[in-house]
Design a protein around this motif. Sequence first.
Motif, PDB file in Angstrom:
ATOM      1  N   TYR A 426      73.794 -19.832  34.546  1.00 51.53           N
ATOM      2  CA  TYR A 426      73.044 -20.764  33.695  1.00 51.53           C
ATOM      3  C   TYR A 426      73.526 -20.786  32.247  1.00 51.53           C
ATOM      4  CZ  TYR A 426      70.014 -19.777  37.675  1.00 51.53           C
ATOM      5  OH  TYR A 426      69.535 -19.560  38.936  1.00 51.53           O
ATOM      6  N   ASN A 427      74.620 -20.074  31.938  1.00 49.83           N
ATOM      7  CA  ASN A 427      75.073 -19.948  30.547  1.00 49.83           C
ATOM      8  C   ASN A 427      73.931 -19.477  29.651  1.00 49.83           C
ATOM      9  OD1 ASN A 427      77.822 -21.022  30.925  1.00 49.83           O
ATOM     10  ND2 ASN A 427      76.764 -22.938  31.391  1.00 49.83           N
ATOM     11  N   ALA A 428      73.110 -18.575  30.171  1.00 55.84           N
ATOM     12  CA  ALA A 428      71.878 -18.173  29.494  1.00 55.84           C
ATOM     13  C   ALA A 428      72.166 -17.361  28.235  1.00 55.84           C
ATOM     14  CB  ALA A 428      70.988 -17.356  30.437  1.00 55.84           C
ATOM     15  N   PHE A 429      71.647 -17.831  27.117  1.00 55.79           N
ATOM     16  CA  PHE A 429      71.814 -17.152  25.830  1.00 55.79           C
ATOM     17  C   PHE A 429      71.269 -15.729  25.925  1.00 55.79           C
ATOM     18  CE2 PHE A 429      69.969 -16.542  21.394  1.00 55.79           C
ATOM     19  CZ  PHE A 429      71.180 -16.183  20.822  1.00 55.79           C
ATOM     20  N   ARG A 430      72.136 -14.762  25.636  1.00 55.70           N
ATOM     21  CA  ARG A 430      71.787 -13.337  25.680  1.00 55.70           C
ATOM     22  C   ARG A 430      71.251 -12.913  27.048  1.00 55.70           C
ATOM     23  NH1 ARG A 430      68.208 -12.445  20.424  1.00 55.70           N
ATOM     24  NH2 ARG A 430      68.159 -10.320  21.227  1.00 55.70           N
ATOM     25  N   GLY A 431      71.646 -13.639  28.070  1.00 51.92           N
ATOM     26  CA  GLY A 431      71.210 -13.282  29.417  1.00 51.92           C
ATOM     27  C   GLY A 431      69.725 -13.446  29.635  1.00 51.92           C
ATOM     28  N   ASN A 432      69.118 -14.400  28.888  1.00 54.15           N
ATOM     29  CA  ASN A 432      67.665 -14.548  28.974  1.00 54.15           C
ATOM     30  C   ASN A 432      67.254 -15.118  30.328  1.00 54.15           C
ATOM     31  OD1 ASN A 432      66.512 -17.546  28.783  1.00 54.15           O
ATOM     32  ND2 ASN A 432      68.419 -17.500  27.590  1.00 54.15           N
ATOM     33  N   ALA A 433      66.046 -14.746  30.755  1.00 49.73           N
ATOM     34  CA  ALA A 433      65.471 -15.296  31.988  1.00 49.73           C
ATOM     35  C   ALA A 433      64.367 -16.294  31.685  1.00 49.73           C
ATOM     36  CB  ALA A 433      64.916 -14.160  32.857  1.00 49.73           C
ATOM     37  N   TYR A 434      63.664 -16.113  30.546  1.00 56.01           N
ATOM     38  CA  TYR A 434      62.457 -16.896  30.276  1.00 56.01           C
ATOM     39  C   TYR A 434      62.508 -17.710  28.991  1.00 56.01           C
ATOM     40  CZ  TYR A 434      60.485 -13.810  33.822  1.00 56.01           C
ATOM     41  OH  TYR A 434      60.253 -13.118  34.979  1.00 56.01           O
ATOM     42  N   GLY A 435      63.620 -17.650  28.255  1.00 57.02           N
ATOM     43  CA  GLY A 435      63.713 -18.460  27.047  1.00 57.02           C
ATOM     44  C   GLY A 435      63.231 -17.744  25.804  1.00 57.02           C
ATOM     45  N   LEU A 436      62.744 -18.523  24.838  1.00 58.92           N
ATOM     46  CA  LEU A 436      62.278 -17.966  23.574  1.00 58.92           C
ATOM     47  C   LEU A 436      60.871 -17.399  23.712  1.00 58.92           C
ATOM     48  CD1 LEU A 436      63.369 -20.573  20.866  1.00 58.92           C
ATOM     49  CD2 LEU A 436      64.397 -18.361  21.348  1.00 58.92           C
ATOM     50  N   ALA A 437      60.619 -16.344  22.963  1.00 56.93           N
ATOM     51  CA  ALA A 437      59.280 -15.757  22.947  1.00 56.93           C
ATOM     52  C   ALA A 437      58.287 -16.737  22.316  1.00 56.93           C
ATOM     53  CB  ALA A 437      59.300 -14.462  22.139  1.00 56.93           C
ATOM     54  N   ASN A 438      57.068 -16.709  22.821  1.00 59.26           N
ATOM     55  CA  ASN A 438      56.011 -17.568  22.284  1.00 59.26           C
ATOM     56  C   ASN A 438      55.288 -16.865  21.137  1.00 59.26           C
ATOM     57  OD1 ASN A 438      56.161 -20.003  23.703  1.00 59.26           O
ATOM     58  ND2 ASN A 438      55.223 -19.077  25.490  1.00 59.26           N
ATOM     59  N   THR A 439      56.008 -16.611  20.085  1.00 68.05           N
ATOM     60  CA  THR A 439      55.403 -16.025  18.898  1.00 68.05           C
ATOM     61  C   THR A 439      54.956 -17.143  17.957  1.00 68.05           C
ATOM     62  OG1 THR A 439      57.524 -15.903  17.755  1.00 68.05           O
ATOM     63  CG2 THR A 439      56.880 -13.985  19.070  1.00 68.05           C
ATOM     64  N   LEU A 440      54.118 -16.788  16.987  1.00 71.49           N
ATOM     65  CA  LEU A 440      53.609 -17.796  16.053  1.00 71.49           C
ATOM     66  C   LEU A 440      54.744 -18.461  15.287  1.00 71.49           C
ATOM     67  CD1 LEU A 440      51.081 -19.127  14.928  1.00 71.49           C
ATOM     68  CD2 LEU A 440      50.922 -17.288  13.237  1.00 71.49           C
ATOM     69  N   ARG A 441      55.781 -17.696  14.957  1.00 72.03           N
ATOM     70  CA  ARG A 441      56.910 -18.229  14.191  1.00 72.03           C
ATOM     71  C   ARG A 441      57.912 -18.996  15.056  1.00 72.03           C
ATOM     72  NH1 ARG A 441      58.279 -13.285   9.926  1.00 72.03           N
ATOM     73  NH2 ARG A 441      56.241 -13.278   8.879  1.00 72.03           N
ATOM     74  N   GLN A 442      57.631 -19.091  16.344  1.00 73.21           N
ATOM     75  CA  GLN A 442      58.486 -19.868  17.250  1.00 73.21           C
ATOM     76  C   GLN A 442      57.618 -20.796  18.084  1.00 73.21           C
ATOM     77  OE1 GLN A 442      62.250 -16.786  17.788  1.00 73.21           O
ATOM     78  NE2 GLN A 442      60.787 -16.949  19.439  1.00 73.21           N
ATOM     79  N   THR A 443      56.700 -21.477  17.415  1.00 71.12           N
ATOM     80  CA  THR A 443      55.776 -22.379  18.080  1.00 71.12           C
ATOM     81  C   THR A 443      55.931 -23.778  17.497  1.00 71.12           C
ATOM     82  OG1 THR A 443      54.181 -20.615  18.535  1.00 71.12           O
ATOM     83  CG2 THR A 443      53.325 -22.863  18.535  1.00 71.12           C
ATOM     84  N   ALA A 444      55.866 -24.789  18.357  1.00 73.30           N
ATOM     85  CA  ALA A 444      55.836 -26.197  17.943  1.00 73.30           C
ATOM     86  C   ALA A 444      57.005 -26.528  17.009  1.00 73.30           C
ATOM     87  CB  ALA A 444      54.497 -26.529  17.305  1.00 73.30           C
ATOM     88  N   LEU A 445      56.709 -26.899  15.758  1.00 76.06           N
ATOM     89  CA  LEU A 445      57.744 -27.299  14.805  1.00 76.06           C
ATOM     90  C   LEU A 445      58.765 -26.198  14.535  1.00 76.06           C
ATOM     91  CD1 LEU A 445      55.382 -29.071  12.283  1.00 76.06           C
ATOM     92  CD2 LEU A 445      57.190 -30.219  13.559  1.00 76.06           C
ATOM     93  N   LEU A 446      58.402 -24.963  14.839  1.00 77.81           N
ATOM     94  CA  LEU A 446      59.285 -23.833  14.549  1.00 77.81           C
ATOM     95  C   LEU A 446      60.189 -23.478  15.730  1.00 77.81           C
ATOM     96  CD1 LEU A 446      56.769 -21.616  12.559  1.00 77.81           C
ATOM     97  CD2 LEU A 446      58.389 -23.299  11.694  1.00 77.81           C
ATOM     98  N   LYS A 447      60.117 -24.250  16.809  1.00 76.84           N
ATOM     99  CA  LYS A 447      61.061 -24.088  17.912  1.00 76.84           C
ATOM    100  C   LYS A 447      62.303 -24.942  17.644  1.00 76.84           C
ATOM    101  CE  LYS A 447      57.950 -23.081  21.810  1.00 76.84           C
ATOM    102  NZ  LYS A 447      58.487 -21.739  22.093  1.00 76.84           N
TER     103      LYS A 447
END
Length: 490
Positions: A426-447
């Motif tokens: 899948y050409n997965a960034f850093r070998g990720n399985a689930y994508g970006l973490a759902n932290t407050l700083r990575q939500t909505a406009l911050l994704k």
Amino acid sequence: MPKRVLVIGAGFAGLAAATSLADKGYDVTILEKNDMSGGRARVFKAEGFTFDMGPSWYWMPDVFETYFARFGKKPADYYNLVRLDPSYTVVFSSSEAVHLPAGLDKLETLFDQLEPGSGPKLREFLKQAAYKYEVGMNKFVWKPSRSVSEFISVKLLFDVARLDVFKSFASHARKFFTHPRLLEIIEFPVLFLGATPANTPAMYSLMNYAEMALGTWYPMGGMHEIVKAMVSLAEEKGVKILLNQTVQKIDVLKNKAQRVVTTDGIFEADAVVAGADYNHVETSLVAPEYRNYDDAYWNTRVMAPSSLLFYLGINKRVPKLQHHTLFFDEDFKLHAQEIYETPRWPSKPLFYVSAPSKTDPGVAPEGHENLFLLIPVAPDLTDDDKTREYYFDMIMSRLEAYVGENIRSHIVFKRSYAHSDFKQDYNAFRGNAYGLANTLRQTALLKPSLKNKRVNNLFYTGQLTVPGPGVPPSLISGLVVADEVAKEIT
């Protein structure tokens, strides 16, 4: 002539985007790297077993209903859903396990047994979680998050205030429960969101509502049946799906994606929707001057876990196992810390076992068991064969201690899968399985934005952009980006 849209990747998001765009009248072609559709939800067969390769939990059935209803269909047109009861089992030691029943009345009774008086508290907890689910899943996740103006309204600000966005999940849960077993059960769904419960917004109690109130389901035949349904619907709408098409580059001229070049050909486009790994598209498929984000940005992203997976065929039945079994027989906090705070291979990991053959005899030969084992681990680790075997022996010893019988000598098929496989397939960034973490700083406009800022007709969809990781969010991501394309490419 209808506008031509190329979609890169036939995962959930890519299929959803393609189907929606074809329904709107576009000429849509999907270019898929692998030899089948589905992305992480691919399937393989061996020795009479059918193994789902990725997602195994069917939560949020309303999202699937909404998806198919958009095209005048329903899930029942394609596959048969059954509700699991118990929803899952949590193992706390070889002699202690809790079976989570389907149905809120039975669930409240169970909570009361573990902590007297906690049944009514569970009802209140889920009442609040239901509100968060209603607002989160029916309002926020459908926003493309391209402008602050999308979120400016008195009603929305009122909703945000009630979502507990700025409170931690851990502190919120402890307002209702004190028993350590109940807390681990309540905190389990956030384990895959990308942070410890102490660092996850309390808003995500909506996951508990999805799990406990809406139920845990299973599509007979396996999770890939959803993919087959989506492919059938896509082709019915006129989508062309081309497999074994490794994309090599996206040619950009005058700030427009003109064509997509694969190992097999050149495809002209009026718009491109990239459902492949976002970072891979940025770093490998477009020229550096057309990137949305530089390496420094990507290197500071907080990732959700990756996984070490084992697919096992067993030549006997294992009576004590349920369809879903979570092994919480080691320190939850330590494992979470070794995923999120000090990333490393875990000392004593929690793990998960799925035995779909408990519900679906068709996924294993008669008298056999189909097992899927998963250890959540930090992304970007080196996974050699020696490491994989070390963890396999560790969790198999604990599994055998719980079921009270030997399993290893009955293995007739075994396959492992981890970081390097996610990168390869899948050409997965850093070998990720689930994508970006759902932290407050990575939500909505911050994704990462679903629209390229420098290429006027290049869009992104999937687990590294809005709304986030998971099968239902990926479906929504595809529909949201299709609407954005339709606004701009006419």
